[in-house]
Design a protein around this motif. Structure first.
Motif, short mmCIF file in Angstrom:
data_model
loop_
_atom_site.label_atom_id
_atom_site.label_comp_id
_atom_site.label_asym_id
_atom_site.label_seq_id
_atom_site.Cartn_x
_atom_site.Cartn_y
_atom_site.Cartn_z
N ALA A 85 1.10 -1.18 0.21
CA ALA A 85 -0.07 0.36 -0.17
C ALA A 85 1.31 1.40 -0.01
N LYS A 86 2.30 0.83 0.87
CA LYS A 86 3.29 2.37 0.74
C LYS A 86 3.74 2.80 -0.39
N THR A 87 4.49 1.38 -0.67
CA THR A 87 5.38 1.21 -1.41
C THR A 87 5.72 1.32 -2.89
N GLN A 88 4.38 0.21 -2.98
CA GLN A 88 4.59 0.23 -4.79
C GLN A 88 4.25 0.72 -6.37
N ARG A 89 3.88 2.02 -4.87
CA ARG A 89 3.43 3.98 -5.70
C ARG A 89 3.05 4.36 -5.46
N PRO A 90 4.04 4.73 -4.62
CA PRO A 90 3.95 5.89 -3.02
C PRO A 90 2.90 7.36 -4.01
N GLY A 91 3.27 7.72 -5.65
CA GLY A 91 2.89 9.08 -5.93
C GLY A 91 2.07 9.00 -6.15
N VAL A 92 0.57 8.07 -6.04
CA VAL A 92 -0.46 7.77 -6.86
C VAL A 92 -1.20 8.14 -5.09
N CYS A 93 -3.12 8.27 -6.20
CA CYS A 93 -4.12 9.17 -5.05
C CYS A 93 -4.42 8.03 -3.64
N ASN A 94 -4.03 6.28 -4.12
CA ASN A 94 -4.66 5.60 -3.60
C ASN A 94 -3.30 4.92 -2.87
N ALA A 95 -2.76 5.35 -2.27
CA ALA A 95 -1.47 4.21 -1.70
C ALA A 95 -1.70 5.01 -0.42
N MET A 96 -1.08 3.92 0.58
CA MET A 96 -0.87 4.47 2.20
C MET A 96 -0.64 5.88 2.25
N GLU A 97 -1.28 6.84 3.36
CA GLU A 97 -0.57 7.80 3.66
C GLU A 97 0.23 8.17 5.39
N ALA A 98 -0.98 7.00 5.67
CA ALA A 98 -1.02 6.67 7.55
C ALA A 98 -1.28 5.34 7.96
N LEU A 99 -0.44 4.41 8.76
CA LEU A 99 -1.06 3.64 9.45
C LEU A 99 -1.24 4.05 10.78
N LEU A 100 -1.84 3.17 11.01
CA LEU A 100 -2.68 3.65 12.16
C LEU A 100 -2.02 2.18 12.79
N VAL A 101 -1.76 2.02 14.42
CA VAL A 101 -1.74 0.82 14.57
C VAL A 101 -2.32 1.15 16.27
N ASP A 102 -3.33 -0.25 16.83
CA ASP A 102 -3.85 -0.84 17.72
C ASP A 102 -2.50 -0.49 18.88
N ALA A 103 -3.14 0.12 19.77
CA ALA A 103 -2.37 0.23 21.12
C ALA A 103 -1.59 -0.53 21.40
N ALA A 104 -2.94 -1.64 21.47
CA ALA A 104 -2.82 -3.37 22.39
C ALA A 104 -1.38 -3.88 22.08
N ILE A 105 -1.48 -3.34 20.36
CA ILE A 105 -0.35 -4.79 19.59
C ILE A 105 0.74 -3.31 19.26
N ALA A 106 1.61 -2.36 19.30
CA ALA A 106 1.71 -0.99 18.74
C ALA A 106 3.14 -1.81 19.18
N ASP A 107 3.81 -2.71 20.48
CA ASP A 107 5.57 -2.94 20.89
C ASP A 107 5.78 -4.11 20.11
N ARG A 108 4.56 -4.88 19.52
CA ARG A 108 4.86 -5.52 18.55
C ARG A 108 4.84 -5.25 17.05
N ALA A 109 3.99 -4.49 16.95
CA ALA A 109 3.47 -4.47 15.11
C ALA A 109 4.60 -3.90 14.79
N ILE A 110 4.93 -1.93 15.62
CA ILE A 110 5.58 -1.18 15.09
C ILE A 110 7.34 -2.02 14.58
N PRO A 111 7.91 -2.31 15.42
CA PRO A 111 8.72 -2.35 15.13
C PRO A 111 9.14 -3.04 13.26
N ARG A 112 8.29 -3.82 13.79
CA ARG A 112 8.07 -5.16 12.35
C ARG A 112 8.26 -3.90 10.90
N LEU A 113 6.59 -3.25 11.47
CA LEU A 113 5.64 -3.18 10.26
C LEU A 113 6.96 -1.44 9.51
N ALA A 114 7.58 -1.10 10.35
CA ALA A 114 8.18 0.07 10.24
C ALA A 114 9.39 -0.51 9.38
#
Length: 306
Positions: A85-114
């Motif tokens: 969603a973010k990196t395939q074509r970052p310059g188009v209007c349907n690319a992801m611009e913000a990743l929202l992460v549930d606080a309940a899994i932030a410590d596991r999800a954010i390091p990996r996804l970032a």
């Protein structure tokens, strides 16, 4: 009775005009000869045309697209979807611009996804709660990064408090373009789809699928973020209107008493729309209702996915 799209009336045209010409004069000067304006360009152009127009304007605003990673998300799947969603074509209007992460899994999800995004050259702009989890290359997010269309390898990472936190963030910062959720919980997916206002809502898939070609519309003019008369990707069919051609044998209106009833069930939304018109001479009284239903937005054969 003959139905279907009519032939083009004599004198109808699709007008392509330079931006300066559209803004300075003819939108007001062509009233009566111009049915609709569809400005294609940046935010400044769309705002200028919308302010000057005396005819309807179909707006294709910026795509501030979010993906929400819920506490029940499959992180293996989430990593693949987020990267696409973010990196395939970052310059188009349907690319992801913000990743929202549930606080309940932030410590596991954010390091990996970032890290997955950063490995592909993406700059991470992290909120106060995620900056310590997003890796060494992450930079603190600024206030205007929320609700911003980067159109580049830049992504906001924001921690939110569950589903309601995600919906609240999107209400304040989204552009009604494309919103998505990653979750393995049907009830949560259901609530997200019902609660978010966007021309396309995706579940466990990339925001990049909000595209006329992907959705079977053929060549796409753009993605409308206004709701009249099109909402979402606009193909050729959305540039047309319909008319009715009725052929009879001397039928006349009036004197008909009785009830005409029509029903339509939108199974994919769980909404049942009922329309009833009672005819007494030339009087018609319509009505509709939203039926009380527990039906999911997903059919029985659509969940869980194969």
């Amino acid at each position: 009775m003959q139905t279907g799209p009519p032939s083009r009336p004599e004198g109808s045209n699709l007008i392509r005009a330079p931006a300066t010409r559209l803004i300075e004069d003819p939108i007001s000067g062509l009233r009566g000869g111009l049915d609709v304006v569809i400005p294609r360009g940046g935010t400044a152009l769309i705002e200028a045309v919308s302010d000057a127009a005396r005819v309807p304007v179909i707006q294709h605003w910026q795509g501030v697209c979010h993906l929400f990673v819920h506490a029940d998300a499959d992180l293996d799947q989430a990593e693949q979807v987020v990267v696409n969603a973010k990196t395939q074509r970052p310059g188009v209007c349907n690319a992801m611009e913000a990743l929202l992460v549930d606080a309940a899994i932030a410590d596991r999800a954010i390091p990996r996804l970032a890290r997955a995004m950063a490995d592909r050259g993406c700059e991470i702009r992290a909120c106060e709660r995620s900056i310590g989890l997003a890796g060494e290359g992450a930079v603190p997010a600024q206030g205007d990064d929320r609700g911003r269309e980067f159109l580049d390898l830049i992504c906001l990472v924001q921690v939110v408090e569950g589903l309601e936190g995600a919906l609240d963030h999107i209400r304040r910062h989204g552009s009604r373009h494309t919103e998505g959720i990653l979750t393995s919980d049907l009830a949560t997916a259901d609530a997200f789809v019902r609660g978010v206002d966007a021309s396309c809502v995706v579940v466990n898939a990339s925001t990049r699928f909000n595209d006329g070609g992907c959705l079977g519309l053929g060549a796409e003019l753009g993605i409308s973020t206004s709701k009249l008369h099109a909402y979402g990707p606009m193909g050729l069919v959305h540039l047309t209107t319909e008319r009715r051609q009725d052929a009879g044998q001397g039928e006349q209106r009036g004197g008909l008493a009785g009830t005409v009833r029509a029903e339509q069930a939108h199974h994919f939304t769980g909404i049942h729309v009922q329309a009833e018109a009672t005819h007494d001479g030339n009087t018609a009284v319509p009505g509709c209702e939203i039926a009380d239903t527990d039906e999911s937005v997903f059919g029985a054969h659509d969940w869980p996915p194969p």
